[in-house]
Enzyme design. Structure first.
Site, PDB file in Angstrom:
ATOM      1  N   HIS A  65      58.514  34.063  42.749  1.00 12.72           N
ATOM      2  CA  HIS A  65      59.630  34.935  42.336  1.00 12.72           C
ATOM      3  C   HIS A  65      59.372  36.371  42.762  1.00 12.72           C
ATOM      4  CE1 HIS A  65      62.268  32.345  40.069  1.00 12.72           C
ATOM      5  NE2 HIS A  65      61.298  31.887  39.311  1.00 12.72           N
ATOM      6  N   HIS A 112      54.779  29.014  41.303  1.00  9.75           N
ATOM      7  CA  HIS A 112      56.225  29.144  41.077  1.00  9.75           C
ATOM      8  C   HIS A 112      56.573  30.585  40.665  1.00  9.75           C
ATOM      9  CE1 HIS A 112      60.198  27.588  39.375  1.00  9.75           C
ATOM     10  NE2 HIS A 112      60.101  28.817  38.868  1.00  9.75           N
ATOM     11  N   GLU A 113      55.823  31.111  39.686  1.00 12.54           N
ATOM     12  CA  GLU A 113      56.134  32.457  39.183  1.00 12.54           C
ATOM     13  C   GLU A 113      55.822  33.533  40.220  1.00 12.54           C
ATOM     14  OE1 GLU A 113      57.981  32.624  36.713  1.00 12.54           O
ATOM     15  OE2 GLU A 113      57.641  30.594  36.009  1.00 12.54           O
ATOM     16  N   CYS A 157      63.853  25.978  36.823  1.00 12.54           N
ATOM     17  CA  CYS A 157      63.750  27.437  36.817  1.00 12.54           C
ATOM     18  C   CYS A 157      64.931  28.044  36.073  1.00 12.54           C
ATOM     19  CB  CYS A 157      63.736  27.927  38.273  1.00 12.54           C
ATOM     20  SG  CYS A 157      63.612  29.712  38.416  1.00 12.54           S
TER      21      CYS A 157
HETATM   22 NI    NI Z   1      61.450  30.206  38.060  1.00 13.15          NI
END
Ligand code: NI
Length: 174
Positions: A139, A135-136, A93
């Site tokens: 965030h 994953h995104e 990341c």
């Molecule tokens: Ni990331």
């Protein structure tokens, strides 16, 4: 990692067609290209709004047999697991520089949200494609991947992992 914007849930985008959102998307496309990464969330450029983008490169297709996915911009994303099956794989990341770790993710998901033109977008994804989106989206929910790890012994410096992989390759075959 640790910046307040990365720790809090991002706000919904009310109007994807607003000029400031279109400008944010252009800036993020540039940042993503400069970074060499495959995904980016608005919170990573310190904007607390629910905007993410990603693509799955063709090179990855050769490894997993999955289809490449062109650059996809997703606003106000919703993720729904389609099975209980979890898979572990390596993640890195931009907000956690230099490190990699093995992260469990749902193998099969449906994700939906809005495209930059405001149109509703919904896709099914599996494997690496599903991983990148999770994953995104994380965030935007205020989470970075180490918080999803179940075995922190796999949190490793990218350089160290490379050394180990090189060393393994250098060993003579039996
Ligand atoms: Ni990331």
């Amino acid at each position: 990692m640790g910046h307040p914007v990365l720790k809090n849930p991002a706000a919904r985008v009310e109007d994807p067609s607003a000029p400031e959102i279109q400008q944010l998307i252009r800036d993020m496309i540039e940042t993503l290209a400069d970074s060499g990464g495959i995904g980016l969330a608005a919170t990573q450029v310190y904007v607390p709004l629910q905007v993410l983008m990603f693509y799955v490169p063709a090179a990855r297709m050769a490894v997993t047999g999955e289809a490449a996915v062109p650059l996809t911009i997703l606003i106000n994303p919703v993720i729904e697991p389609l099975s209980e099956i979890m898979e572990d794989d390596w993640e890195a990341c931009l907000s956690v520089p230099g490190l990699m770790g093995k992260v469990p993710r749902f193998r099969d998901i449906r994700y939906s949200g809005q495209a930059p033109d405001g149109q509703f977008l919904s896709r099914q994804a599996t494997g690496y494609h599903a991983r990148v989106v999770q994953h995104e989206a994380d965030h935007l929910f205020g989470r970075v991947y180490p918080q999803r790890m179940t075995d922190l012994s796999t949190l490793i410096f990218r350089e160290e992992l490379k050394h180990q992989l090189d060393a393994n390759r250098a060993q003579p075959e039996e």
